[in-house]
Design a protein around this motif. Structure first.
Motif, PDB file in Angstrom:
ATOM      1  N   ALA A  23       0.552  -1.006  -0.048  1.00  0.00           N
ATOM      2  CA  ALA A  23       0.172   0.294   0.501  1.00  0.00           C
ATOM      3  C   ALA A  23       0.692   1.215   0.341  1.00  0.00           C
ATOM      4  CB  ALA A  23      -0.916  -0.120   1.198  1.00  0.00           C
ATOM      5  N   PHE A  24       2.095   1.119   1.194  1.00  0.00           N
ATOM      6  CA  PHE A  24       2.957   2.058   0.522  1.00  0.00           C
ATOM      7  C   PHE A  24       3.264   2.166  -0.674  1.00  0.00           C
ATOM      8  CE2 PHE A  24       4.147   4.193   4.501  1.00  0.00           C
ATOM      9  CZ  PHE A  24       3.669   3.983   5.755  1.00  0.00           C
ATOM     10  N   ALA A  25       3.563   1.550  -1.545  1.00  0.00           N
ATOM     11  CA  ALA A  25       4.287   1.974  -2.607  1.00  0.00           C
ATOM     12  C   ALA A  25       3.768   2.077  -4.247  1.00  0.00           C
ATOM     13  CB  ALA A  25       5.156  -0.065  -2.842  1.00  0.00           C
ATOM     14  N   SER A  26       1.824   1.594  -3.623  1.00  0.00           N
ATOM     15  CA  SER A  26       1.514   2.398  -4.708  1.00  0.00           C
ATOM     16  C   SER A  26       0.988   3.974  -4.246  1.00  0.00           C
ATOM     17  CB  SER A  26      -0.432   1.070  -4.167  1.00  0.00           C
ATOM     18  OG  SER A  26      -0.722   1.924  -5.104  1.00  0.00           O
ATOM     19  N   MET A  27       0.489   4.383  -2.822  1.00  0.00           N
ATOM     20  CA  MET A  27       0.257   5.534  -2.500  1.00  0.00           C
ATOM     21  C   MET A  27       1.748   6.291  -3.111  1.00  0.00           C
ATOM     22  SD  MET A  27      -2.427   5.416   0.298  1.00  0.00           S
ATOM     23  CE  MET A  27      -1.816   3.940   1.459  1.00  0.00           C
ATOM     24  N   ALA A  28       3.124   5.742  -2.760  1.00  0.00           N
ATOM     25  CA  ALA A  28       3.877   6.713  -2.397  1.00  0.00           C
ATOM     26  C   ALA A  28       4.290   6.712  -4.123  1.00  0.00           C
ATOM     27  CB  ALA A  28       4.670   5.822  -2.545  1.00  0.00           C
ATOM     28  N   ALA A  29       3.694   5.925  -5.065  1.00  0.00           N
ATOM     29  CA  ALA A  29       3.351   6.111  -6.613  1.00  0.00           C
ATOM     30  C   ALA A  29       2.508   7.011  -6.848  1.00  0.00           C
ATOM     31  CB  ALA A  29       3.494   4.970  -7.752  1.00  0.00           C
ATOM     32  N   GLY A 213      15.765   9.350  12.491  1.00  0.00           N
ATOM     33  CA  GLY A 213      14.359   8.786  13.276  1.00  0.00           C
ATOM     34  C   GLY A 213      12.911   9.172  12.617  1.00  0.00           C
ATOM     35  N   ASP A 214      12.318   9.342  13.217  1.00  0.00           N
ATOM     36  CA  ASP A 214      10.623   8.910  13.019  1.00  0.00           C
ATOM     37  C   ASP A 214      10.215   8.250  11.491  1.00  0.00           C
ATOM     38  OD1 ASP A 214      10.420   9.789  15.405  1.00  0.00           O
ATOM     39  OD2 ASP A 214      11.129  12.412  14.805  1.00  0.00           O
ATOM     40  N   ILE A 215      11.508   7.740  11.327  1.00  0.00           N
ATOM     41  CA  ILE A 215      10.892   7.132   9.500  1.00  0.00           C
ATOM     42  C   ILE A 215       9.484   6.590   9.786  1.00  0.00           C
ATOM     43  CG2 ILE A 215      12.330   4.584   9.760  1.00  0.00           C
ATOM     44  CD1 ILE A 215      11.938   7.187   6.507  1.00  0.00           C
ATOM     45  N   SER A 216       8.913   5.520  10.591  1.00  0.00           N
ATOM     46  CA  SER A 216       7.836   4.960  10.988  1.00  0.00           C
ATOM     47  C   SER A 216       6.885   5.395  11.865  1.00  0.00           C
ATOM     48  CB  SER A 216       7.758   3.699  10.952  1.00  0.00           C
ATOM     49  OG  SER A 216       8.988   3.268  12.280  1.00  0.00           O
ATOM     50  N   ASN A 217       5.466   5.076  11.297  1.00  0.00           N
ATOM     51  CA  ASN A 217       4.829   5.882  12.248  1.00  0.00           C
ATOM     52  C   ASN A 217       3.668   3.973  12.840  1.00  0.00           C
ATOM     53  OD1 ASN A 217       2.192   6.483  14.062  1.00  0.00           O
ATOM     54  ND2 ASN A 217       2.359   8.488  12.588  1.00  0.00           N
ATOM     55  N   PRO A 218       4.122   4.055  14.536  1.00  0.00           N
ATOM     56  CA  PRO A 218       3.898   2.912  15.010  1.00  0.00           C
ATOM     57  C   PRO A 218       2.679   2.903  15.826  1.00  0.00           C
ATOM     58  CG  PRO A 218       5.047   4.175  16.927  1.00  0.00           C
ATOM     59  CD  PRO A 218       5.103   4.634  15.561  1.00  0.00           C
ATOM     60  N   ARG A 219       1.600   4.081  14.802  1.00  0.00           N
ATOM     61  CA  ARG A 219       0.422   4.260  15.410  1.00  0.00           C
ATOM     62  C   ARG A 219      -0.602   4.011  14.961  1.00  0.00           C
ATOM     63  NH1 ARG A 219      -0.951   8.952  16.766  1.00  0.00           N
ATOM     64  NH2 ARG A 219       1.163  10.071  16.553  1.00  0.00           N
ATOM     65  N   ALA A 258       8.929  12.677   2.810  1.00  0.00           N
ATOM     66  CA  ALA A 258       8.927  11.897   4.433  1.00  0.00           C
ATOM     67  C   ALA A 258       7.615  10.439   4.155  1.00  0.00           C
ATOM     68  CB  ALA A 258       8.488  12.613   5.597  1.00  0.00           C
ATOM     69  N   PHE A 259       6.730  10.889   3.481  1.00  0.00           N
ATOM     70  CA  PHE A 259       5.301   9.668   3.837  1.00  0.00           C
ATOM     71  C   PHE A 259       6.160   8.780   2.437  1.00  0.00           C
ATOM     72  CE2 PHE A 259       2.163   7.927   1.386  1.00  0.00           C
ATOM     73  CZ  PHE A 259       1.479   6.881   2.236  1.00  0.00           C
ATOM     74  N   ARG A 260       6.876   9.128   1.486  1.00  0.00           N
ATOM     75  CA  ARG A 260       7.353   8.101   0.311  1.00  0.00           C
ATOM     76  C   ARG A 260       8.280   7.793   0.860  1.00  0.00           C
ATOM     77  NH1 ARG A 260       6.220  12.467  -3.257  1.00  0.00           N
ATOM     78  NH2 ARG A 260       8.470  12.975  -3.397  1.00  0.00           N
ATOM     79  N   MET A 261       9.682   8.337   1.679  1.00  0.00           N
ATOM     80  CA  MET A 261      10.630   8.219   1.545  1.00  0.00           C
ATOM     81  C   MET A 261      10.272   6.649   3.278  1.00  0.00           C
ATOM     82  SD  MET A 261      12.946  11.017   3.040  1.00  0.00           S
ATOM     83  CE  MET A 261      13.843  10.077   4.279  1.00  0.00           C
ATOM     84  N   GLN A 262       9.101   6.631   3.449  1.00  0.00           N
ATOM     85  CA  GLN A 262       8.938   5.030   4.906  1.00  0.00           C
ATOM     86  C   GLN A 262       8.998   3.752   4.197  1.00  0.00           C
ATOM     87  OE1 GLN A 262       5.517   6.439   7.852  1.00  0.00           O
ATOM     88  NE2 GLN A 262       5.469   7.830   5.834  1.00  0.00           N
TER      89      GLN A 262
END
Length: 455
Positions: A23-29, A213-219, A258-262
């Protein structure tokens, strides 16, 4: 209400869908497509380029030219005689030089692995810069100026060319020099914020893992984050439409990147898939070379993934004392990793369009009071390039017989920057940015392309 805004219900509904990396990959595109017209979008060169990217191996502190790539037999013969500075004596090198490869380039015995790649090197023996203090010289090396805050050369490269991978930063600094004003070395200054460096690690903590730092969101899931970001970005775009504030524009770009980098950055930084042979090639399997070896391997992975400008830092070359132990230690740490990087880039067909630059902010003096160190020397020192359209197995310029100053083929930092941009297909006089009512460029009003070193 703007149709791009999502309600809280939309965010919660998407959050429950359990989106993962795909999903990240698709939305990052999708995010990359929306951002295609931004400062990171690929741009046309001024003329055909020979280099697509740069890897800068920054040796902080000023490596001694007469202990690396500029042998001085006359200096050795006059060891112990009075130097030009009061109370100093001429200090001959303790190490032997040998000619290597078909080109016969001189390399000190401390760097046997790099010596095997002598025919790939273009050694600049006539380098010069304007200041002999570390912070100012480092700032000029990176930005072309030590008097004012200016964009880094990496930022100029990204501004001029964009990036080949919209899910990664265009400019990455590994183990950056954050002390002594180091943040300014990697800043985009008045260029768009997306052109500044993403910094991984810190040179003051060389053994620490290289993480961001803060490359992912645990919540929140990827979908929830996308929903939040869509809402926030719609408000940001409304604000930008009203104010035309470049800081808001930079914020919009930074949030999208930042979103795409995750999804992309952790994958590129994961070395677990590299073979044992590759780790050995870089010295990443040995304690003495593991740290710098992994950085060099990361640089290759970033280059392969489309990052435009990558910088790696190595420190402790400011050897006013303990020259023997310091040079032995430093060369042992960088020799195999750099040789591995050159070989790996070449094997993968990347060296031909990757410009590799090695060197520090200045060089060292031929004389010393203690006869176990060297002072600062900004009037004549060595750097080298490889790949990216420069002559291979070539020496340009010379210092005098003792190594005090450049006497032939002098290359000022402005000339170095002009040449680097030229190899990237950019005319340094045309690559400008209007700020404060005037046009600025990396080379200010100076600089010439060193055509003698172009292949």
């Amino acid at each position: 209400m703007n149709s791009s805004l999502l309600t809280r219900r939309d965010v919660l509904r998407r959050s429950s869908a359990g989106f993962g990396w795909l999903a990240f990959a698709s939305m990052a595109a999708e995010s990359a497509a929306r951002d295609a017209a931004g400062p990171l979008a690929v741009k046309s060169t001024h003329f055909p380029a020979t280099a697509k990217r740069v890897i800068f191996l920054c040796m902080r502190g000023g490596p001694s030219q007469m202990e690396t790539f500029d042998p001085k037999p006359e200096l050795t013969a006059r060891h112990g005689q009075a130097g030009r500075v009061a109370k100093t004596k001429l200090l001959g090198s303790r190490w032997k030089f040998s000619k290597h490869g078909q080109s016969g380039i001189d390399v000190v015995e401390l760097m046997p692995e790099i010596a095997r790649h002598a025919d790939k090197l273009c050694v600049l023996r006539g380098m010069a810069t304007d200041n002999e203090n570390h912070p100012q010289a480092l700032e000029q090396l990176h930005t072309g100026s030590f008097q004012f805050v200016r964009p880094s050369m990496g930022s100029w490269a990204v501004h001029g060319l964009g990036t080949e991978n919209a899910s990664l930063p265009g400019f990455i600094s590994i183990n950056p020099l954050t002390a002594l004003g180091g943040i300014r070395y990697y800043s985009s200054a008045f260029l768009p914020a997306a052109c500044s460096a993403t910094m991984l690690g810190n040179i003051s903590q060389p053994g620490a893992p290289l993480t961001l730092g803060d490359i992912s969101n645990p919540r929140l899931t990827a979908a929830a984050q996308r929903g939040q970001l869509d809402l926030l970005q719609a408000m940001n775009r409304d604000l930008f439409a009203k104010t035309a504030d470049p800081r808001v524009e930079g914020l919009i770009e930074s949030y999208e990147l930042a979103f795409r980098m995750q999804g992309e950055l952790p994958r590129v930084m994961d070395l677990s898939g590299e073979s044992k042979a590759t780790l050995q090639l870089y010295g990443a399997d040995k304690p003495a070379t593991e740290n710098f070896g992994r950085q060099c391997l990361l640089a290759r992975r970033f280059a392969e993934a489309g990052v435009r400008f990558i910088e790696i830092s190595h420190t402790e070359w400011d050897l006013h004392g303990s020259l023997f132990s310091g040079m032995t230690r430093n060369c042992a740490q960088i020799d195999k990793p750099i040789a591995g990087l050159l070989q790996d880039l070449d094997q993968r067909g990347l060296l031909s369009d990757t410009l590799v630059l090695w060197g520090g902010e200045f060089g060292r003096s031929p004389d010393d009071a203690s006869l176990d160190g060297r002072g600062h020397n900004n009037k004549g020192y060595s750097m080298w390039m490889a790949g990216g359209g420069v002559k291979a197995g070539y020496i340009h310029g010379a210092t005098d017989e003792l190594g005090y100053a450049a006497v032939d083929g002098r290359v000022h930092i402005h000339d170095l920057h002009a040449t680097m941009l030229h190899l990237l297909g950019l005319d340094h006089e045309r690559l400008t940015y209007r700020h404060g009512g005037r046009d600025f460029r990396l080379t200010d009003v100076k600089g010439r392309v060193v055509k003698e070193i172009l292949a």
